[in-house]
Design a protein around this motif. Structure first.
Motif, PDB file in Angstrom:
ATOM      1  N   ASP A   1       0.805  -1.223   0.000  1.00  0.00           N
ATOM      2  CA  ASP A   1       0.000   0.000   0.000  1.00  0.00           C
ATOM      3  C   ASP A   1       0.838   1.273   0.000  1.00  0.00           C
ATOM      4  O   ASP A   1       0.350   2.326  -0.361  1.00  0.00           O
ATOM      5  N   ASN A   2       2.109   1.193   0.425  1.00  0.00           N
ATOM      6  CA  ASN A   2       2.978   2.371   0.314  1.00  0.00           C
ATOM      7  C   ASN A   2       4.444   1.967   0.292  1.00  0.00           C
ATOM      8  O   ASN A   2       4.806   0.879   0.747  1.00  0.00           O
TER       9      ASN A   2
ATOM     10  N   LYS B   1      -2.403   1.889  -6.147  1.00  0.00           N
ATOM     11  CA  LYS B   1      -3.106   3.149  -5.922  1.00  0.00           C
ATOM     12  C   LYS B   1      -4.627   2.972  -5.882  1.00  0.00           C
ATOM     13  O   LYS B   1      -5.356   3.909  -5.624  1.00  0.00           O
TER      14      LYS B   1
ATOM     15  N   GLN C   1      -5.460  -0.514  -1.499  1.00  0.00           N
ATOM     16  CA  GLN C   1      -4.693   0.202  -0.474  1.00  0.00           C
ATOM     17  C   GLN C   1      -5.250  -0.076   0.916  1.00  0.00           C
ATOM     18  O   GLN C   1      -4.503  -0.410   1.834  1.00  0.00           O
ATOM     19  N   GLN C   2      -6.556   0.056   1.069  1.00  0.00           N
ATOM     20  CA  GLN C   2      -7.154  -0.154   2.383  1.00  0.00           C
ATOM     21  C   GLN C   2      -7.056  -1.604   2.828  1.00  0.00           C
ATOM     22  O   GLN C   2      -6.804  -1.885   4.003  1.00  0.00           O
TER      23      GLN C   2
ATOM     24  N   GLN D   1      -3.427  -2.230   3.851  1.00  0.00           N
ATOM     25  CA  GLN D   1      -3.151  -1.488   5.081  1.00  0.00           C
ATOM     26  C   GLN D   1      -3.742  -2.216   6.286  1.00  0.00           C
ATOM     27  O   GLN D   1      -3.083  -2.384   7.307  1.00  0.00           O
TER      28      GLN D   1
END
Length: 187
Positions: free
Chosen positions: A58-59, A112, A117-118, A121
């Motif tokens: 996610d990042n 993205k 992402q969620q 995460q």
């Protein structure tokens, strides 16, 4: 979206497979640290175990958890990439052994897509992302092109973006060496 994330999380935590939308094409996913789950993906796709798969994060702050030495250039490439970019890094670590290529490398994309992402995460682990097709068949450009064999072969089909019929394409893939040298595998 919250209910879909919760449902997908349960499946991932239990070693199952999900069919889900990404920032590129629809993917088959699982816990990238669970060797048994990764094997299920290879079996469902009929994919040669010598071919590796990519993982999603996610990042970019999490790269160093899964790559021994992240070249500084990687962060710039990720930040400025206009299209989804998968980078192949040497020295993969903390992943299921069968998720890692025989040369020790791993392809990673910083996703993205809001759902992805969620999900990542909240899962707090990377997930496998491989095209939702039987090996050798064309990659589905949208959900309507995913075969019944794949849909029936996963434990959960995420109910997001199924009616988005826009044609998506796979990510750009580049190999990035620890010294900063790079080459494109797929543009």
């Amino acid at each position: 979206m919250n209910a879909e994330i919760n449902n997908a999380l349960e499946v991932l935590k239990n070693g199952g497979l999900i069919l889900y939308p990404t920032d590129t094409i629809w993917g088959i996913g699982c816990d990238a640290t669970n060797e048994e789950a990764v094997s299920k993906v290879f079996n469902l796709k009929g994919r040669d175990a010598s071919k590796s798969m990519i993982i999603l994060l996610d990042n970019d702050n999490k790269l160093s958890s899964y790559v021994r030495e992240v070249p500084e250039l990687a962060y710039e490439l990720i930040e400025y990439a206009e299209n989804p970019l998968t980078i192949i890094y040497s020295g993969a670590k903390n992943l299921a052994p069968n998720a890692i290529h025989e040369d020790g490398s791993i392809g990673i994309r910083i996703v993205k897509h809001p759902f992805c992402q969620q999900l990542i995460q909240r899962f707090r682990k990377p997930i496998i992302s491989t095209s939702a097709n039987i090996s050798g068949s064309p990659s589905p450009a949208n959900f309507s092109e995913v075969s019944d064999d794949i849909i029936k072969g996963v434990d959960y089909v995420v109910d997001i973006d199924q009616h988005d019929f826009s044609k998506k394409k796979s990510s750009t893939i580049m190999k990035l060496e620890p010294d900063g040298r790079f080459s494109f595998i797929r543009r």
